[in-house]
Scaffold this motif. Structure first.
Motif, mmCIF file in Angstrom:
data_model
loop_
_atom_site.group_PDB
_atom_site.id
_atom_site.type_symbol
_atom_site.label_atom_id
_atom_site.label_comp_id
_atom_site.label_asym_id
_atom_site.label_seq_id
_atom_site.Cartn_x
_atom_site.Cartn_y
_atom_site.Cartn_z
ATOM 1 N N LYS A 72 -1.897 -3.581 -2.305
ATOM 2 C CA LYS A 72 -1.478 -4.797 -1.600
ATOM 3 C C LYS A 72 -2.622 -5.785 -1.419
ATOM 4 N N ARG A 73 -3.833 -5.291 -1.161
ATOM 5 C CA ARG A 73 -4.922 -6.202 -0.826
ATOM 6 C C ARG A 73 -5.753 -6.638 -2.032
ATOM 7 N N ARG A 74 -5.606 -5.976 -3.172
ATOM 8 C CA ARG A 74 -6.387 -6.301 -4.361
ATOM 9 C C ARG A 74 -5.580 -7.161 -5.344
ATOM 10 N N THR A 75 -6.299 -7.767 -6.281
ATOM 11 C CA THR A 75 -5.637 -8.521 -7.349
ATOM 12 C C THR A 75 -5.131 -7.535 -8.406
ATOM 13 N N ASP A 76 -3.871 -7.635 -8.725
ATOM 14 C CA ASP A 76 -3.257 -6.711 -9.690
ATOM 15 C C ASP A 76 -3.480 -7.239 -11.114
ATOM 16 N N LEU A 77 -4.279 -6.535 -11.890
ATOM 17 C CA LEU A 77 -4.587 -6.947 -13.269
ATOM 18 C C LEU A 77 -3.994 -5.975 -14.294
ATOM 19 N N ARG A 78 -3.021 -5.189 -13.868
ATOM 20 C CA ARG A 78 -2.501 -4.146 -14.760
ATOM 21 C C ARG A 78 -1.731 -4.712 -15.951
#
Length: 730
Positions: free
Chosen positions: A243-249
């Motif tokens: 939730k708190r990080r940038t999702d780069l998946r």
């Protein structure tokens, strides 16, 4: 009163070295009946603190008693050097007679006894051992009738260790043992100790590398406390981190490493924007999420400071549960990362960047070999297999070339010196040694990590927060002067500025590129360089011609990377108030010193293991002939390097066709009668005649010059002095 003034004036002379009363009596021609009064005068001057005595009862004025603190770097021949604690201070030479019981690695205080103001060379004497380097020594037990003694495997510890019969712990003659020193050496008295462990017999499988591991005090196992803590770390990511990080998946990214690598800590992504600029992403495993400040893993990592690579084994900085598990960027699994995106223009300039905490999922675990086959060999099968990544690989190659050209233009020094890969069989015996390939895939990752490290360092520099930088100071002036003279004698004309710049030195390498002296000149230049180190101050990296530089890209295997990840994350999350920043000053300072020191130890151990296995490899090839190149010339002979990077000595006594004189200015040996010259870079054929495994030394005899003999003879007749050099890389 007059005698006191005369003595003080005499002792103030720059050339004065401390003297005993007997020596002073001779200098001042003191008569027998005047001796008592002279002695009283000296005692009176001592009471008045006009003069002082050292531990050898030699007199001097107090000003000359300045003590310098540092570590002792001992030599197998008995002498040593004090490496001062204060950066930039010159080393101090210590004769064997002035060691006074100090052992290699000890923290010592040295008194300067002689100093040359023109060359800045200093000589001194150990006056106090402040801290012993280690209480344990590894060596070979040798038994005698009433006692035993241990000969250290570390040739820099020249004194044998006395072992009483009751303290030998069932060690037998010839055993490899670990000894704990119970009484340190004093003056001419040997150290004493007890055998704490019998490791095995010399020649047993693995005992050779184990001996080197113990010799350098490398940690072999993690404590139960550390392993237990590592076992408790979950193998899945906490939901709140998503939730708190940038999702780069959803971004395509790959790791590119060697086939054997298991600790995959860096991944890369790339795209070309509509304006023609590149968007490069470097994604580094967020190890600090699990290794938080002062937890058991962090304390152990700081103590080790680096992973150590010893051919067939790795001594990791972190337990494998982390390095090969949750912190390794394995393909198709979610991982926490610290990502740095850089917008790079067609000239290689980073025009914008962003550093953020992320969640990533790498698409593939690529190898250098496969990516090289795709880009260099256009391997159809691999291109088809990785068709969805093919355009990305081509973009990586394009950007790599741009970044490399930019670095070259600004003057970064690129040393094209081959490293070797040593292949062992199941018993640990070397079966092949060959140069290590540095292909396009290796260069891609190298350039991407370099630009990322620079970007992060510059970003953090302007925050003015405490940080660990990787610095590389200007070359040693004396060594650089010799290098200048050497290349001038080779016929290379370079426009030297008063303050040497990396660009000037890179021009030298460009001029010799492709010439037979290329390797020799590159290596001598490398020898002129200072060693890079970690520091809290950002003073730039000379070799890379970079104003800002740090190590950001390998937190699994290097502590500085781990430390700066913490600082970056605290900065991103707004957690660095004034109090925390002040606390970080001492944390950063210690981390830099500890990491630099442990890096040196790791390098020494890795180099010794390589030298050992190279010597073992040549032991089975005694009597065989090889083509080689003269890589170094000294007063005692010449070193010849083989294509597989093995180096051996041709001792001057084995050059028996003439009496050879060493020309130090041009680094060559010249036959007194025949004028035959052995020059750096000359190609020769040699025979392996002897191998000394214990000292890691290989000996050759020259059987013939391979080619250019007519040119060599003509050169000798004309007394041309074009010579080439290559010395030890480190």
């Amino acid at each position: 009163m007059k005698i006191k003034e005369t003595l003080i004036s005499f002792m103030k002379e720059p050339a004065y070295t401390p003297m005993t009363i007997e020596e002073l009596v001779i200098v001042f021609d003191i008569k027998y009946d005047e001796y008592g009064a002279f002695k009283k005068t000296l005692k009176s001057m001592e009471r008045e603190e006009l003069i002082v005595r050292n531990n050898k009862n030699k007199y001097m004025i107090p000003e000359k008693r300045a003590l310098i603190t540092g570590k002792l770097q001992a030599h197998a021949k008995g002498f040593g050097f004090l490496i001062p604690e204060v950066e930039g201070e010159k080393d101090v030479f210590i004769p064997s007679s002035c060691m006074n019981g100090a052992i290699n690695g000890d923290k010592i205080q040295v008194q300067i006894t002689r100093e040359d103001t023109t060359t800045k060379k200093r000589e001194g004497e150990v006056v106090k051992v402040l801290e012993r380097n280690t209480a344990k020594v590894i060596g070979i037990y040798q038994d005698s009738k009433n006692f035993g003694f241990v000969v250290s495997e570390d040739t820099r510890i020249t004194q044998d260790i006395f072992i009483s019969k009751k303290d030998r712990n069932e060690a037998k003659d010839g055993d490899v043992v670990m000894v704990e020193i119970t009484k340190w050496p004093e003056q001419k008295r040997s150290p004493e100790g007890i055998v704490t462990e019998v490791l095995g017999r010399k020649g047993d499988k693995g005992i050779d590398i184990l001996t080197i591991i113990r010799k350098y005090g490398l940690p072999e196992e993690f404590t139960h406390k550390v392993l237990k803590f590592a076992d408790q770390i979950p193998e899945t990511i906490d939901e709140k981190e998503y939730k708190r990080r940038t999702d780069l998946r959803n971004i395509k990214m790959v790791t590119i490493d060697g086939e054997d690598a298991k600790d995959l800590d860096d991944a890369v992504s790339i795209e070309k924007l509509e304006d023609g600029n590149f968007k490069l992403g470097v994604h580094i495993a967020d190890v600090t999420h699990y290794v938080t400040e002062n937890n058991p893993l962090d304390k152990e990592a700081l103590k080790r400071a680096t992973s150590v690579y010893l051919i067939d084994r790795v001594i990791p900085m972190l337990p494998r549960q982390l390095s090969n598990g949750i912190c390794s960027l394995n393909p198709q699994v979610d991982r926490l990362a610290l990502s740095c995106f850089m917008i790079i223009d067609h000239k290689g300039k980073v025009i914008d960047h962003e550093i953020l905490e992320s969640v990533i999922k790498t698409n593939e675990r690529m190898t250098y070999t496969d990516v090289t086959k795709i880009l260099r060999d256009h391997d159809e099968e691999l291109i088809k297999r990785y068709d969805y990544l093919y355009e990305d690989f081509k973009l990586m190659e394009e950007l790599c070339s741009i970044l490399r050209n930019k670095r070259t233009k600004r003057g970064a020094i690129d040393f094209e010196i081959e490293e070797s890969k040593i292949i062992l069989d199941e018993m640990g015996k070397p079966i092949d040694i060959k140069p290590y390939d540095r292909e396009i895939a290796n260069r891609v990752i190298e350039e991407f990590m370099l630009v990322c490290n620079e970007t992060v360092a510059e970003h953090m520099f302007w925050t003015k927060l405490p940080f660990v930088y990787r610095i590389h100071e200007n070359p040693d002036e004396e060594k650089l002067a010799k290098f200048k003279e050497f290349i001038y004698n080779l016929g290379y004309t370079i426009q030297w500025r008063e303050e040497v710049r990396p660009r000037t030195l890179q021009e030298v390498l460009e001029k010799v590129k492709g010439q037979k002296e290329e390797t020799v000149v590159s290596t001598l230049l490398l020898r002129s360089m200072m060693q890079a180190r970690y520091a809290p101050e950002c003073t730039g990296h000379f070799g890379l011609a970079a104003e800002y530089y740090c190590h950001f890209t390998s937190p699994i295997r290097r502590y500085p990377d781990l430390q700066i990840h913490r600082i970056i994350k605290e900065h991103l999350n707004g957690e660095l108030d004034e109090g925390r920043s002040k606390k970080l000053i001492s944390i950063v300072d210690y981390a830099a010193k500890q990491s630099s020191e442990r890096e040196r130890v790791a390098q020494e151990a890795e180099r010794e293991v390589d030298d050992l296995k190279k010597a073992e490899y040549m032991q089975d090839r005694i009597g065989e002939e090889f083509d080689g190149i003269i890589s170094s010339v000294t007063s005692f002979g010449i070193f010849v390097e083989l294509p597989n990077t093995i180096e051996g000595l041709v001792h001057i006594t084995d050059l028996d066709d003439d009496y050879y004189i060493f020309d130090e200015a041009h680094l060559c040996l010249i036959g007194e009668r025949t004028k035959k010259t052995y020059k750096l870079g000359a190609e020769v054929k040699v025979k392996c005649v002897k191998v000394d495994i214990d000292n890691r030394e290989v000996y050759f005899n020259i059987t013939e010059d391979i080619k250019n003999e007519e040119e060599v003879n003509e050169s000798n007749n004309n007394k041309e002095e074009d010579s080439q050099v290559k010395e030890d890389l480190e």
